[in-house]
Design a protein around this motif. Structure first.
Motif, PDB file in Angstrom:
ATOM      1  N   GLU A 201      -7.409   1.750  -4.106  1.00 26.33           N
ATOM      2  CA  GLU A 201      -6.735   0.460  -4.166  1.00 26.33           C
ATOM      3  C   GLU A 201      -5.773   0.345  -5.334  1.00 26.33           C
ATOM      4  OE1 GLU A 201      -5.592  -2.964  -2.580  1.00 26.33           O
ATOM      5  OE2 GLU A 201      -7.155  -1.688  -1.698  1.00 26.33           O
ATOM      6  N   GLN A 202      -6.142   0.880  -6.500  1.00 23.20           N
ATOM      7  CA  GLN A 202      -5.302   0.729  -7.698  1.00 23.20           C
ATOM      8  C   GLN A 202      -4.010   1.536  -7.646  1.00 23.20           C
ATOM      9  OE1 GLN A 202      -8.214   2.298  -7.451  1.00 23.20           O
ATOM     10  NE2 GLN A 202      -8.621   3.751  -9.105  1.00 23.20           N
ATOM     11  N   PHE A 203      -3.890   2.453  -6.665  1.00 25.55           N
ATOM     12  CA  PHE A 203      -2.715   3.321  -6.606  1.00 25.55           C
ATOM     13  C   PHE A 203      -1.826   3.060  -5.389  1.00 25.55           C
ATOM     14  CE2 PHE A 203      -5.762   6.413  -8.806  1.00 25.55           C
ATOM     15  CZ  PHE A 203      -5.352   5.998 -10.070  1.00 25.55           C
ATOM     16  N   LYS A 204      -2.162   2.092  -4.563  1.00 24.17           N
ATOM     17  CA  LYS A 204      -1.474   1.922  -3.285  1.00 24.17           C
ATOM     18  C   LYS A 204      -0.016   1.491  -3.424  1.00 24.17           C
ATOM     19  CE  LYS A 204      -5.321   1.226  -0.122  1.00 24.17           C
ATOM     20  NZ  LYS A 204      -5.954   0.330   0.885  1.00 24.17           N
ATOM     21  N   SER A 205       0.337   0.874  -4.547  1.00 24.78           N
ATOM     22  CA  SER A 205       1.712   0.396  -4.713  1.00 24.78           C
ATOM     23  C   SER A 205       2.620   1.427  -5.374  1.00 24.78           C
ATOM     24  CB  SER A 205       1.717  -0.897  -5.542  1.00 24.78           C
ATOM     25  OG  SER A 205       1.205  -0.649  -6.841  1.00 24.78           O
ATOM     26  N   LYS A 206       2.072   2.613  -5.687  1.00 21.31           N
ATOM     27  CA  LYS A 206       2.857   3.655  -6.359  1.00 21.31           C
ATOM     28  C   LYS A 206       2.989   4.893  -5.486  1.00 21.31           C
ATOM     29  CE  LYS A 206       1.614   2.483 -11.155  1.00 21.31           C
ATOM     30  NZ  LYS A 206       1.050   3.043 -12.418  1.00 21.31           N
ATOM     31  N   SER A 207       4.029   5.661  -5.734  1.00 22.10           N
ATOM     32  CA  SER A 207       4.186   6.937  -5.039  1.00 22.10           C
ATOM     33  C   SER A 207       3.172   7.930  -5.592  1.00 22.10           C
ATOM     34  CB  SER A 207       5.600   7.484  -5.235  1.00 22.10           C
ATOM     35  OG  SER A 207       5.810   7.833  -6.596  1.00 22.10           O
ATOM     36  N   GLY A 208       2.883   8.968  -4.811  1.00 24.44           N
ATOM     37  CA  GLY A 208       1.920   9.967  -5.250  1.00 24.44           C
ATOM     38  C   GLY A 208       2.325  10.638  -6.544  1.00 24.44           C
TER      39      GLY A 208
END
Length: 431
Positions: A201-208
């Motif tokens: 959830e904490q990474f969903k708004s960022k690119s890999g």
């Protein structure tokens, strides 16, 4: 606001007749090459009067990756909206030209921006300036660093591109090396997906790639070994890149580690896995850059000793730190544009358009707009990849330099010549 309704937004005289143009020359720029929808307005003295970007990352993350058809629909939906925001800020009567990305990129996405730009030019009765997306990435650094002089070396690294080029002018580029398969940003995105970061959830708004970079800051790459045979030499094109082999090796290492360890321990290791993946990319980039710098030195075309790094991956703190180390060793000046113009943006399109006009480019008049077409696979310039020849075995050790590396570094750094010795790259290749 759709193109059909644009005439209701603009002042009436700009839809149905000619008017006296405002003396303040401004350019409205449009960027829709793939994964960002962007519009900006740049003044004649290169001030940013308006800048709007619709970031598609979180939407593509929901579908598991970038889909050109989905990107096209997002461009079509949001381009009129962000154009309206820009025009509301500065007023339609202040627009004197429209710049738009026409190459390279996904053709179906480029078409959205080009068609919108054509209609906008006709409504406003202003000319168009078609801009090369990758050239803009390199040239925009001059907007923020006035001491960047032509010629300079550029490294463009993103999710879709990886290339080295010598830039003689805004319209004269020499391609020295490019990726034979995937780009570093794509490599990092694939590794992030295998690690399962896109599901957290904490990474969903960022690119890999952005997630890996932030994790790698706290990681130790030596704690997660990745076994691969080495950097592909690419035969007769010694400055070309290849990331597919190391991607396969990295994915195998991550999958195997997940299978034999608990979920808790795997999550503890995430920063170290990220650091190892970033090292793989960095090592490859530094290796090719080292060889390129020696080649330019050997051909006596490195007077300015300037490296411009741009593209989405140029925002990486890990890669930037390693590039700084290499440039200090090689006595190169490193320039990286601000993060907001490293990603796909319209500011770089508007600034490059201004440089093009200043160098003699004639904007396309309204009656000739149908001659402008998109080119999804356009090269950045003259392809010199097979003309590169390197007489010595040059490599770059990530952690320490061998004695031969020190010797070559001293040879390059100690090389002196008059400031006017730079010649045409075309002439040098012929010899």
């Amino acid at each position: 606001m759709t193109l059909h309704h644009l005439k209701y937004f603009l002042p009436k005289q700009f839809c149905f007749g000619a008017v006296t143009r405002n003396l303040s020359k401004t350019t409205l720029a449009i960027e829709t090459s793939f994964d960002n929808t962007a519009v900006a307005v740049i003044s004649s003295d290169n001030r940013i009067l308006a800048d709007e970007i619709f970031d598609q990352v979180k939407y593509h993350n929901m579908t598991g990756g970038t889909d050109p058809r989905f990107a096209k629909s997002l461009h079509k939906r949001h381009l009129p909206k962000i154009t309206e925001k820009c025009l509301l800020k500065i007023g339609a009567t202040n627009i004197d030209s429209v710049a738009v990305t026409t190459m390279p990129g996904r053709a179906i996405c480029l078409e959205i921006g080009l068609q919108y730009a054509k209609d906008l030019c006709r409504r406003l009765e202003v000319p168009m300036i078609p801009v090369h997306h990758m050239r803009a990435h390199a040239v925009v650094a001059r907007m923020y660093h006035s001491d960047i002089c032509y010629p300079f070396l550029t490294l463009l690294i993103s999710g879709g591109h990886c290339l080295l080029a010598l830039v003689e002018s805004v319209d004269q580029f020499w391609l020295l090396g490019e990726s034979l398969d995937i780009a570093p940003g794509h490599f990092l995105d694939c590794v992030a997906n295998v690690m399962g970061l896109n599901e957290m959830e904490q990474f969903k708004s960022k690119s890999g790639g952005a997630v890996l970079d932030s994790l790698a800051i706290c990681g130790d790459p030596d704690l997660f070994p990745i076994n691969y045979r080495g950097i592909r030499m690419c035969g007769g094109t010694p400055l070309n890149f290849s990331f597919s082999g190391v991607l396969a090796a990295t994915k195998r290492a991550v999958v195997k580690f997940k299978q034999v360890n608990s979920e808790e321990y795997f999550e503890e290791m995430l920063p170290h896995i990220a650091a190892a993946a970033m090292r793989v990319v960095s090592k490859h980039l530094l290796h090719k850059l080292t060889r390129c710098m020696y080649f330019l030195h050997d051909k006596s075309i490195d007077d300015n000793r300037t490296l411009v790094v741009s593209g989405g991956c140029a925002s990486s703190r890990v890669l930037t730190e390693d590039l700084n180390k290499l440039c200090r060793l090689r006595n190169y000046k490193l320039f990286i544009p601000p993060p907001n113009v490293c990603i796909d943006n319209a500011v770089m399109i508007g600034y490059t358009a201004h440089e093009m006009v200043e160098s003699g480019f004639e904007p396309i008049r309204c009656e000739d707009l149908e001659t402008v077409e998109v080119d999804g696979f356009a090269k950045i310039g003259n392809d010199a990849t097979r003309s590169v020849n390197i007489s010595k075995h040059i490599t770059s050790n990530f952690r320490r330099l061998t004695m031969s590396e020190f010797s070559i570094a001293n040879e390059i750094n100690g090389f002196e010549r008059s400031s006017n010795s730079f010649g045409s790259f075309e002439r040098i290749l012929k010899h």
